[in-house]
Design a protein around this motif. Structure first.
Motif, PDB file in Angstrom:
ATOM      1  N   ALA A 234       0.837  -1.200   0.000  1.00 48.37           N
ATOM      2  CA  ALA A 234       0.000   0.000   0.000  1.00 48.37           C
ATOM      3  C   ALA A 234       0.871   1.249   0.000  1.00 48.37           C
ATOM      4  CB  ALA A 234      -0.912   0.004   1.225  1.00 48.37           C
ATOM      5  N   PRO A 235       0.605   2.188  -0.921  1.00 50.28           N
ATOM      6  CA  PRO A 235       1.436   3.393  -1.002  1.00 50.28           C
ATOM      7  C   PRO A 235       1.490   4.139   0.322  1.00 50.28           C
ATOM      8  CG  PRO A 235      -0.024   3.232  -2.897  1.00 50.28           C
ATOM      9  CD  PRO A 235      -0.458   2.172  -1.940  1.00 50.28           C
ATOM     10  N   GLY A 236       2.697   4.425   0.807  1.00 48.59           N
ATOM     11  CA  GLY A 236       2.851   5.112   2.081  1.00 48.59           C
ATOM     12  C   GLY A 236       3.360   6.524   1.931  1.00 48.59           C
ATOM     13  N   SER A 237       3.714   6.911   0.727  1.00 46.76           N
ATOM     14  CA  SER A 237       4.226   8.254   0.469  1.00 46.76           C
ATOM     15  C   SER A 237       3.859   8.645  -0.951  1.00 46.76           C
ATOM     16  CB  SER A 237       5.749   8.277   0.632  1.00 46.76           C
ATOM     17  OG  SER A 237       6.367   7.514  -0.394  1.00 46.76           O
ATOM     18  N   ASP A 238       4.112   9.914  -1.305  1.00 48.21           N
ATOM     19  CA  ASP A 238       3.839  10.354  -2.675  1.00 48.21           C
ATOM     20  C   ASP A 238       4.701   9.600  -3.682  1.00 48.21           C
ATOM     21  OD1 ASP A 238       1.844  12.097  -2.009  1.00 48.21           O
ATOM     22  OD2 ASP A 238       3.123  13.885  -1.992  1.00 48.21           O
ATOM     23  N   VAL A 239       5.936   9.309  -3.301  1.00 46.30           N
ATOM     24  CA  VAL A 239       6.812   8.535  -4.190  1.00 46.30           C
ATOM     25  C   VAL A 239       6.222   7.151  -4.431  1.00 46.30           C
ATOM     26  CG1 VAL A 239       9.064   7.420  -4.404  1.00 46.30           C
ATOM     27  CG2 VAL A 239       8.926   9.779  -3.609  1.00 46.30           C
ATOM     28  N   ASP A 240       5.746   6.504  -3.363  1.00 44.58           N
ATOM     29  CA  ASP A 240       5.126   5.179  -3.503  1.00 44.58           C
ATOM     30  C   ASP A 240       3.889   5.245  -4.389  1.00 44.58           C
ATOM     31  OD1 ASP A 240       7.026   4.074  -1.805  1.00 44.58           O
ATOM     32  OD2 ASP A 240       5.769   4.313  -0.019  1.00 44.58           O
ATOM     33  N   ARG A 241       3.098   6.299  -4.231  1.00 41.60           N
ATOM     34  CA  ARG A 241       1.866   6.448  -5.014  1.00 41.60           C
ATOM     35  C   ARG A 241       2.184   6.592  -6.501  1.00 41.60           C
ATOM     36  NH1 ARG A 241      -0.922  10.935  -6.899  1.00 41.60           N
ATOM     37  NH2 ARG A 241       0.476  12.353  -5.778  1.00 41.60           N
ATOM     38  N   ILE A 242       3.159   7.444  -6.821  1.00 43.51           N
ATOM     39  CA  ILE A 242       3.518   7.650  -8.228  1.00 43.51           C
ATOM     40  C   ILE A 242       4.133   6.371  -8.801  1.00 43.51           C
ATOM     41  CG2 ILE A 242       4.804   9.070  -9.863  1.00 43.51           C
ATOM     42  CD1 ILE A 242       2.538  10.435  -8.110  1.00 43.51           C
ATOM     43  N   TYR A 243       4.971   5.724  -8.007  1.00 41.14           N
ATOM     44  CA  TYR A 243       5.552   4.442  -8.427  1.00 41.14           C
ATOM     45  C   TYR A 243       4.436   3.467  -8.805  1.00 41.14           C
ATOM     46  CZ  TYR A 243       7.795  -0.151  -8.097  1.00 41.14           C
ATOM     47  OH  TYR A 243       8.213  -1.433  -8.354  1.00 41.14           O
ATOM     48  N   ALA A 244       3.434   3.321  -7.913  1.00 46.73           N
ATOM     49  CA  ALA A 244       2.353   2.360  -8.145  1.00 46.73           C
ATOM     50  C   ALA A 244       1.550   2.715  -9.389  1.00 46.73           C
ATOM     51  CB  ALA A 244       1.439   2.299  -6.923  1.00 46.73           C
ATOM     52  N   GLU A 245       1.281   4.005  -9.610  1.00 45.72           N
ATOM     53  CA  GLU A 245       0.496   4.416 -10.777  1.00 45.72           C
ATOM     54  C   GLU A 245       1.238   4.110 -12.083  1.00 45.72           C
ATOM     55  OE1 GLU A 245      -2.513   5.390 -11.007  1.00 45.72           O
ATOM     56  OE2 GLU A 245      -3.054   5.939  -8.953  1.00 45.72           O
ATOM     57  N   ILE A 246       2.528   4.428 -12.124  1.00 45.56           N
ATOM     58  CA  ILE A 246       3.312   4.146 -13.332  1.00 45.56           C
ATOM     59  C   ILE A 246       3.464   2.643 -13.523  1.00 45.56           C
ATOM     60  CG2 ILE A 246       5.556   4.437 -14.460  1.00 45.56           C
ATOM     61  CD1 ILE A 246       5.813   7.125 -12.994  1.00 45.56           C
ATOM     62  N   PHE A 247       3.739   1.936 -12.428  1.00 44.88           N
ATOM     63  CA  PHE A 247       3.899   0.485 -12.480  1.00 44.88           C
ATOM     64  C   PHE A 247       2.644  -0.169 -13.052  1.00 44.88           C
ATOM     65  CE2 PHE A 247       3.488  -3.753 -10.676  1.00 44.88           C
ATOM     66  CZ  PHE A 247       4.747  -4.299 -10.862  1.00 44.88           C
ATOM     67  N   ASP A 248       1.472   0.244 -12.559  1.00 41.20           N
ATOM     68  CA  ASP A 248       0.230  -0.355 -13.028  1.00 41.20           C
ATOM     69  C   ASP A 248      -0.059  -0.011 -14.480  1.00 41.20           C
ATOM     70  OD1 ASP A 248      -0.449  -1.727 -10.676  1.00 41.20           O
ATOM     71  OD2 ASP A 248      -1.309   0.077  -9.784  1.00 41.20           O
ATOM     72  N   ALA A 249       0.277   1.198 -14.906  1.00 44.84           N
ATOM     73  CA  ALA A 249       0.093   1.568 -16.310  1.00 44.84           C
ATOM     74  C   ALA A 249       0.958   0.700 -17.214  1.00 44.84           C
ATOM     75  CB  ALA A 249       0.420   3.048 -16.519  1.00 44.84           C
ATOM     76  N   VAL A 250       2.171   0.383 -16.751  1.00 40.82           N
ATOM     77  CA  VAL A 250       3.060  -0.486 -17.520  1.00 40.82           C
ATOM     78  C   VAL A 250       2.506  -1.906 -17.554  1.00 40.82           C
ATOM     79  CG1 VAL A 250       5.352  -1.543 -17.566  1.00 40.82           C
ATOM     80  CG2 VAL A 250       5.123   0.903 -17.114  1.00 40.82           C
ATOM     81  N   MET A 251       2.068  -2.427 -16.394  1.00 41.20           N
ATOM     82  CA  MET A 251       1.570  -3.796 -16.331  1.00 41.20           C
ATOM     83  C   MET A 251       0.257  -3.975 -17.099  1.00 41.20           C
ATOM     84  SD  MET A 251       3.834  -5.559 -14.778  1.00 41.20           S
ATOM     85  CE  MET A 251       4.994  -4.454 -15.625  1.00 41.20           C
TER      86      MET A 251
END
Length: 250
Positions: free
Chosen positions: A27-44
């Motif tokens: 679960a995203p715990g910071s803004d960096v984690d949130r952006i990471y997850a959004e880009i990661f999911d767009a790639v997947m």
């Protein structure tokens, strides 16, 4: 601000788990984690394809965040081998080469076989397989209904969830990383419309596991992965646009 578009294969309504959610503590715990997850999911989800340039200024506007936050997320994606950062050129979604493709599939085969041996040794294996059977049924429904995003997510999640049944967090993390890179390889060399019905092969693997037929399950898994490899031909051509990937209205 980010706007979702209904034409993006019903991403907003998808009941399938996001790829970034498949690891414990993800679960995203910071803004960096949130952006990471959004880009990661767009790639997947193959909304953001190999070779796409990830422009910092565009991503800052997409996610309404600072350059430092975007750079932190891109650095983390680069560490996970999903993004490459080139001096004086910027960040790009990873594009697999022939050797890297072979290495990833070789690693997948070895890890899947190790996990199968661990799974057939579990006393309560039939009970543990029950949630996976439901996932395969969801995968079938998504495929038949033309819900591409859910189908892609569930097809990928099957292998990560199967790894998690063994109870080894390190092996699960390794499988998550290898599945992510496999998804990028398939996106680069293949098109979703040419993919086989993965849920049929997943069901066969579960049946063999339930019978504690380790060798049969390994052969079925090898055939499943080989099927993917045989579809690798010329790289797919595409328009690499981060704005389109995140359904931004400019």
């Amino acid at each position: 601000m980010l706007y979702l578009d209904e034409r993006q294969d019903r991403v907003a309504d998808s009941a399938a788990p996001r790829a970034s959610s498949l690891l414990e503590g993800s679960a995203p715990g910071s803004d960096v984690d949130r952006i990471y997850a959004e880009i990661f999911d767009a790639v997947m989800d193959r909304r953001l394809l190999p070779g796409a340039k990830l422009t910092e200024s565009a991503l800052c506007q997409i996610f309404d965040c600072s350059r430092a936050t975007v750079r932190g997320a891109l650095a983390q994606l680069a560490y996970d081998k999903l993004v490459v950062q080139l001096p004086n050129r910027g960040a790009f979604v990873w594009q697999p080469g022939a050797k890297e493709t072979q290495d990833v599939f070789d690693a997948r085969r070895a890890l899947e076989c190790l996990l199968i041996d661990k799974l057939v040794a579990l006393d309560d294996l039939p009970q543990r397989l029950a949630p996976l059977r439901e996932m395969v049924e969801q995968e079938r429904r998504a495929f038949e209904q033309g819900d591409r995003i859910s189908w892609l997510r569930l097809s990928n999640a099957f292998h990560v969830k199967m790894a998690s049944l063994a109870g080894n967090d390190v092996l699960t993390e390794m499988m998550h990383g290898l599945c992510s890179r496999t998804t990028l390889i398939i996106a680069f060399y293949d098109t979703p419309s040419s993919s086989t019905c993965s849920y049929v092969e997943h069901e066969q693997i579960l049946d063999l596991l339930a019978q504690r037929n380790a060798e049969g399950a390994k052969q079925a898994m090898a055939h499943h992965l080989q099927d993917c490899e045989h579809r690798m031909h010329e790289p797919t051509t595409f328009q690499a646009d981060p704005w389109a990937a995140f359904s931004i209205k400019r």
